[in-house]
Write an enzyme that holds these catalytic residues in place. Structure first.
Site, mmCIF file in Angstrom:
data_model
loop_
_atom_site.group_PDB
_atom_site.id
_atom_site.type_symbol
_atom_site.label_atom_id
_atom_site.label_comp_id
_atom_site.label_asym_id
_atom_site.label_seq_id
_atom_site.Cartn_x
_atom_site.Cartn_y
_atom_site.Cartn_z
ATOM 1 N N MET A 66 -8.106 5.688 2.721
ATOM 2 C CA MET A 66 -8.202 6.885 1.890
ATOM 3 C C MET A 66 -6.936 7.161 1.093
ATOM 4 O O MET A 66 -6.889 8.116 0.321
ATOM 5 C CB MET A 66 -8.510 8.097 2.784
ATOM 6 C CG MET A 66 -9.869 8.051 3.452
ATOM 7 S SD MET A 66 -11.228 8.077 2.250
ATOM 8 C CE MET A 66 -10.956 9.654 1.453
ATOM 9 N N ARG A 67 -5.901 6.322 1.269
ATOM 10 C CA ARG A 67 -4.652 6.595 0.555
ATOM 11 C C ARG A 67 -4.857 6.537 -0.956
ATOM 12 O O ARG A 67 -4.250 7.292 -1.716
ATOM 13 C CB ARG A 67 -3.557 5.626 0.989
ATOM 14 C CG ARG A 67 -2.221 5.924 0.330
ATOM 15 C CD ARG A 67 -1.092 5.098 0.888
ATOM 16 N NE ARG A 67 -0.664 5.597 2.192
ATOM 17 C CZ ARG A 67 -0.693 4.893 3.306
ATOM 18 N NH1 ARG A 67 -1.129 3.656 3.285
ATOM 19 N NH2 ARG A 67 -0.289 5.417 4.441
ATOM 20 N N ALA A 68 -5.724 5.629 -1.427
ATOM 21 C CA ALA A 68 -5.954 5.500 -2.864
ATOM 22 C C ALA A 68 -6.522 6.794 -3.448
ATOM 23 O O ALA A 68 -6.130 7.210 -4.545
ATOM 24 C CB ALA A 68 -6.902 4.334 -3.142
ATOM 25 N N ASP B 288 0.813 -1.209 0.000
ATOM 26 C CA ASP B 288 0.000 0.000 0.000
ATOM 27 C C ASP B 288 0.849 1.263 0.000
ATOM 28 O O ASP B 288 0.363 2.341 -0.343
ATOM 29 C CB ASP B 288 -0.923 -0.011 1.227
ATOM 30 C CG ASP B 288 -1.977 1.080 1.158
ATOM 31 O OD1 ASP B 288 -2.665 1.174 0.117
ATOM 32 O OD2 ASP B 288 -2.113 1.845 2.130
#
Length: 666
Positions: A274-276, A193
């Site tokens: 929420m990183r995407a 990730d």
């Protein structure tokens, strides 16, 4: 230094080159993970990227590459005097898979720290990579303790070295780039990730393109400097375009319409966290700047999704990476139309549309074991298709479950992992010893005890302790190791009831998933008919093992002795390659032995080979029905291991939550 292969001379691989260039434009994108088969220019393209990056302004003499405009106030080489600045080319620092912890984070001189109170610190690779690129080839083979250090540095933008109360901190913000061959195993989800983008690469099947690849490589090998000179113009043009895109980046407008498309896309594909969303927004902005535009268009959002989402939607290592592009286009169309260029017409794709979604997962096809049966379609449940004497078509595996922990007894010294007890560099401290080579983990109390009796003889006059090299003691620690889990699966006619074989495959898949989480190597031996085959030699790729298992046909007699002997040979060869890695043999069978003269006696003698070699083993008893012969239990006794039923293999079964593999007396 050898002349690197020019970035612009790489043939094809449009997605790979685009992903790398986007990170050159905006390092905030978060790096690139390049997945693909060997020999596809992964490392070549990555190593060529540094030549396209602008020079970096640094404080003169600072070993930690502080920015003269905003030097790190906590820099170990600080404080820095104003005006002492210079520039240097952007660095690409390579992290070897087998690097030590000290090589990565830096080394602290413990002897001087104890005796003189001086923080004598030698910077590591994290300091060298600050404001540059940190490249890890075969990143999926990186040891867990190094992965943990990378995760900490990537999350905090700093590296910390802590040794017995003495600490050093320095800034470490870098562009993380990794390459890997999925056949050799997958990445930990936490590290996966951390990569902003991912790219799947494969060799071209077009003869003309392959010819051009060979032609350019031969020309480079004959005269690297001359070849690079011929591409100097193209390299300069791309370098100027990177500089221009960086200058334009702050003025690129990411409108509400594009943001809604990004949020809707991430929600539609059910990515975690929420990183995407953030990575997609940064990537779309970088795409617009690279194209020389000040507005983010729908085509930018689409390409950003193809690069940023495939590796974030995998739920387990058996899921193939990729993205459903029809679903992506429907989502963008539904939430589009609010920004310039977000119309109904399908925009031109700036890179190859196939991208990650079109590549087959390595290991999908059977290989090496003579198995040519096709994979069944999803939901296939028709009658068995004969493909040989007594052979049935592959059966679909049942849903995997959380399996019990099976571990090797005793204390090992193998590669770091999460299965069996072992002496490791990381874990709880259990004692102390004299260091062999460089001191890595100081045992402070033992060091003080060793130095205390000699203080008068050494002329101690002040409060400090007089410490010599011979006084230093290395802490011995106990943690967990990864093992070789070798599956020996009965695929004979006695196991061929389709419903039962589906349950058996589901159980093996559950154990494979457990092996992935515990960082084991896995292997697969199958036996049926008149022989045994090594369906998969020992590997770190559990998804390759799952693919072999899924395509496994059943039928014929039960050559149990042949399966055990083949497994014994696999262990013998693997022990020569990796003597420190201990093995756990999991035999999945109902215990029957048929075919050939004296099959039961032969199987018994083969099983006693494992007991004589003290190989940890467990037999998964697949016998079903109201009348049970207990043959699997007898086999476990002869192996010197234990037997569990399919139901007992579940972690939530009433038999208990954790069950070690205990060797019984033969």
């Amino acid at each position: 230094m050898s002349t690197p292969f020019p970035f612009t001379a790489v043939v094809g691989q449009d997605d790979l080159r685009l992903a790398l260039l986007l990170n050159a434009v905006s390092p905030a994108v978060g790096g690139v993970l390049v997945r693909g088969e060997k020999g596809t220019a992964k490392s070549t393209a990555v190593r060529a990227l540094s030549a396209l990056l602008p020079e970096v302004d640094v404080v003169s003499g600072c070993r930690f590459s502080c920015d003269p405009g905003s030097p790190d106030p906590a820099c170990p080489d600080g404080p820095h005097a104003p005006g002492a600045s210079g520039s240097r080319p952007a660095r690409m620092v390579e992290l070897p898979v087998g690097a030590s912890e000290d090589r990565l984070v830096g080394a602290l001189d413990i002897e001087r720290a104890l005796s003189e109170g001086v923080k004598a610190f030698e910077p590591g690779l994290l300091a060298d990579a600050h404001r540059g690129i940190l490249y890890v080839d075969e990143v999926n083979l990186l040891h867990d303790h190094l992965v943990d250090l990378l995760l900490d540095a990537a999350a905090m933008g700093a590296s910390y070295v802590e040794r017995e109360g003495v600490s050093v901190r320095h800034a470490s913000r870098f562009l993380l780039v990794g390459t890997m061959n999925p056949e050799e195993g997958e990445l930990r989800p936490q590290l996966l990730d951390r990569f902003g983008l991912t790219v799947e690469v494969a060799a071209s099947r077009e003869p003309d393109q392959r010819v051009e690849v060979v032609r350019r490589r031969l020309a480079y090998d004959d005269d690297p400097a001359g070849f690079a000179a011929r591409w100097a113009g193209e390299e300069a043009a791309v370098r100027q375009r990177v500089v221009a895109a960086r200058a334009l980046l702050p003025s690129v407008r990411l409108g509400d319409g594009a943001l809604r498309q990004i949020a809707a896309t991430c929600a539609a594909f059910e990515v975690d966290g929420m990183r995407a969303d953030i990575v997609m927004a940064r990537t779309a902005t970088a795409l617009a700047a690279w194209a020389g535009r000040s507005d983010v268009l729908a085509e930018d959002v689409r390409q950003a999704a193809l690069l940023a989402l495939p590796h974030r939607r995998r739920r387990n290592p058996f899921d193939a990476p990729g993205l459903d592009e029809d679903k992506l286009d429907e989502t963008l169309e539904e939430f589009g139309g609010q920004d310039p260029g977000d119309g109904d017409d399908d925009p031109d794709d700036p890179g190859p549309g196939g991208g990650p979604g079109g590549q087959p997962e390595p290991g999908d096809a059977p290989g090496g074991d003579g198995d040519t049966a096709a994979r069944p379609e999803a939901g296939e449940g028709g009658e068995p298709r004969p493909s040989g004497a007594g052979e049935q078509s592959p059966v679909r595996a049942a849903e995997p479950f959380r399996a019990k922990v099976l571990s090797v007894p005793g204390l090992g010294e193998g590669a770091a992992g999460r299965r069996s007890r072992a002496r490791t560099e990381h874990g709880r401290t259990t004692g102390a010893r004299r260091p062999r080579g460089a001191l890595t983990k100081l045992h402070l109390a033992a060091t003080v005890r060793a130095a205390a009796p000699h203080q008068r003889a050494r002329g101690r006059s002040g409060p400090g302790l007089v410490v010599r090299r011979d006084d230093l003691r290395q802490a011995t620690r106990e943690g967990r190791e990864g093992n070789l889990v070798l599956f020996v699966v009965d695929a004979s006619g006695s196991m061929a009831a389709r419903q039962r074989m589906g349950a058996v495959k589901g159980a093996v898949l559950s154990l494979l998933l457990d092996a992935y989480q515990r960082r084991d190597k896995v292997g697969l031996v199958t036996f049926r008919g008149s022989a045994a085959d090594v369906a998969l030699p020992p590997t770190s790729s559990v998804d390759a093992a799952a693919a072999r298992l899924e395509s496994l046909p059943t039928g014929g007699r039960t050559p149990l002795a042949a399966g055990l002997l083949r497994a014994h040979e696999v262990l013998r060869v693997e022990r020569l390659r990796d003597p420190a890695r201990r093995a756990l043999v999991v035999v999945v069978t109902d215990g029957r032995a048929t075919g050939g003269p004296e099959p039961v006696a032969l199987a018994s003698r083969a099983a006693r080979l494992f007991a004589a070699g003290q190989v940890a083993s467990v037999v998964v008893d697949c016998e079903s029905g109201p009348v049970r012969l207990g043959l699997a239990g007898r086999l476990a006794d002869e192996l010197g291991g234990t037997a569990v039923t399919l139901d007992e293999l579940r972690a939530d079964s009433i038999a208990g939550l954790v069950k070690d593999v205990q060797r019984r007396a033969a």
